[in-house]
Scaffold this active site. Structure first.
Site, PDB file in Angstrom:
ATOM      1  N   CYS A 274      -4.266  10.769   1.610  1.00  0.00           N
ATOM      2  CA  CYS A 274      -4.685  11.363   2.617  1.00  0.00           C
ATOM      3  C   CYS A 274      -4.654  12.968   2.504  1.00  0.00           C
ATOM      4  CB  CYS A 274      -4.058  11.064   4.060  1.00  0.00           C
ATOM      5  SG  CYS A 274      -4.950  11.314   5.331  1.00  0.00           S
ATOM      6  N   HIS A 359      -5.061   5.218   3.708  1.00  0.00           N
ATOM      7  CA  HIS A 359      -3.484   4.915   3.992  1.00  0.00           C
ATOM      8  C   HIS A 359      -3.039   3.467   3.392  1.00  0.00           C
ATOM      9  CE1 HIS A 359      -2.002   8.216   6.578  1.00  0.00           C
ATOM     10  NE2 HIS A 359      -3.171   8.673   6.581  1.00  0.00           N
ATOM     11  N   GLU A 361      -0.375   2.061   2.761  1.00  0.00           N
ATOM     12  CA  GLU A 361       0.795   1.662   3.442  1.00  0.00           C
ATOM     13  C   GLU A 361       0.304   0.847   4.677  1.00  0.00           C
ATOM     14  OE1 GLU A 361       0.157   4.410   6.347  1.00  0.00           O
ATOM     15  OE2 GLU A 361      -0.154   4.561   4.110  1.00  0.00           O
TER      16      GLU A 361
END
Length: 386
Positions: A274, A359, A361
């Site tokens: 990001c 993202h 995660e």
């Protein structure tokens, strides 16, 4: 029973929405944006990438499972305000330790419910990002609009310095914060311990804690660094690799981060997510631009141009780079967003560095991109000849 309080959401163009207040009694200004995730509102609230923004959730009801003290992505909510169609009147979850309204009140964040979030979302998609004012106090419409207009805006602002850590520290050295979540009968799905662990220095531009957990679980010992940590200080730590985190604000405004990263990518395998992706873009010599209304939610389709695979990803960003810019500085565009063809992933032709705009995660969101952490581990392993 607490008496109902009025709330107002006013945009810089004069548009006004009235609703019922929840959370703190305060007036706040910021950039209006929307998120399409069905769940994970606590992770969204505490994501430092939302610093300076007032977030509208598109699902019709929010707050039904309450909040707890295990799911936050940072030490407190980072948003400037929260907008929902309906705040759930009840919370029902075995992990719940309080209500959403109580949580926002504790940290001084205003909320508004009973407004047409579909209309707000459409407005932002048509008009683009707008400055706004959310007040749960008794202020006039004109005053709310004036406050929205007076806010400086996000473009050109360094918000990273407001959310980065104050000093260098080791993340979860005993492993207690990075235990994998599982349910009985699914233990075989757990990640297996690595034969060798690598030391990664993670630049905190406003990182989500889930990213550190993922790095830890995928074979890295994590040392977290303030955003302004120099390349010379990094060398003294003798890391195996470098990680560039997510974060808020305009990536073009953090020139010091570009300069530091440009030095480090010449020496260490590097992975960016990001804001880290955007900082890497600038470190290579390319530019970024502000998207009309950004990408935020857990349902963003991304295509890998090298494998042809499409992943559904979790995203939260308002800036991007162009394919032409990336290729101009020796980069290769590896992934694109299938909604608007913007760049979602890059790697360098020669250096062992890569990054993604989304993202992996996924907190909240799908796990399609989780293997990127394994990719980073294998890149470091190959680079070091282990």
């Amino acid at each position: 029973m607490r008496a109902l309080r009025n709330s107002i959401l006013a945009f810089e163009d004069g548009t006004v929405f009235r609703g019922e207040a929840f959370g703190a009694s305060v007036t706040s200004v910021g950039e209006a944006c929307f998120n399409t995730s069905m769940t994970g509102y606590q992770e969204i609230l505490t994501d430092p990438s939302y610093f300076g923004q007032i977030v509208t959730m598109t699902p019709p009801q929010i707050g039904n499972y309450g909040v707890n003290w295990e799911d936050p992505e940072s030490k407190q909510p980072q948003v400037k305000g929260f907008v929902v169609r309906e705040l759930s009147p009840n919370t029902s979850n075995w992990r719940s330790e309080g209500t959403l309204s109580e949580y926002l009140e504790k940290y001084g964040i205003p909320g508004i419910q009973g407004v047409d979030t579909r209309s707000i979302t459409k407005k932002l998609r048509v008009s683009g990002a707008l400055k706004c004012c959310l007040s749960t106090e008794e202020i006039s419409v004109d005053e709310a609009i004036d406050q929205a207009k007076a806010w400086d805006g996000m473009q050109g602002k360094d918000y990273v310095s407001a959310v980065t850590c104050e000093s260098i520290y080791e993340w979860d050295s005993d492993g207690e914060e990075s235990i994998q979540f599982t349910v009985p009968g699914t233990e075989l799905d757990l990640l297996q311990p690595k034969d060798k662990r690598f030391k990664v220095v993670a630049f905190d531009y406003g990182a989500k804690l889930s990213i550190y957990k993922k790095l830890k679980l995928h074979g890295f010992d994590v040392t977290v660094l303030p955003a302004s940590t120099s390349a010379e200080q990094v060398d003294e730590l003798k890391p195996d690799c470098v990680f560039l985190s997510n974060g808020p604000g305009d990536p073009a405004a953090v020139g010091y981060a570009h300069e530091i990263a440009s030095k480090l990518i010449q020496k260490y395998p590097t992975f960016g997510i990001c804001m880290g992706h955007q900082i890497l873009t600038h470190a290579l010599g390319a530019d970024t631009f502000k998207l009309k209304f950004g990408h935020r939610g857990g349902n963003q389709p991304v295509k890998n141009l090298e494998t042809g695979k499409v992943s559904i990803t979790s995203q939260n960003h308002g800036f991007a780079s162009s394919k032409e810019e990336v290729e101009r500085v020796g980069g290769i565009v590896t992934e694109i967003n299938l909604n608007d063809d913007t760049v979602e992933g890059i790697r360098h032709k020669e250096l062992p560095v890569f990054s993604v705009q989304y993202h992996p995660e996924a907190a909240p969101g799908p796990n399609d991109a989780d293997p990127l952490f394994e990719k980073f581990y294998e890149l470091v392993k190959m680079t070091k000849g282990d």
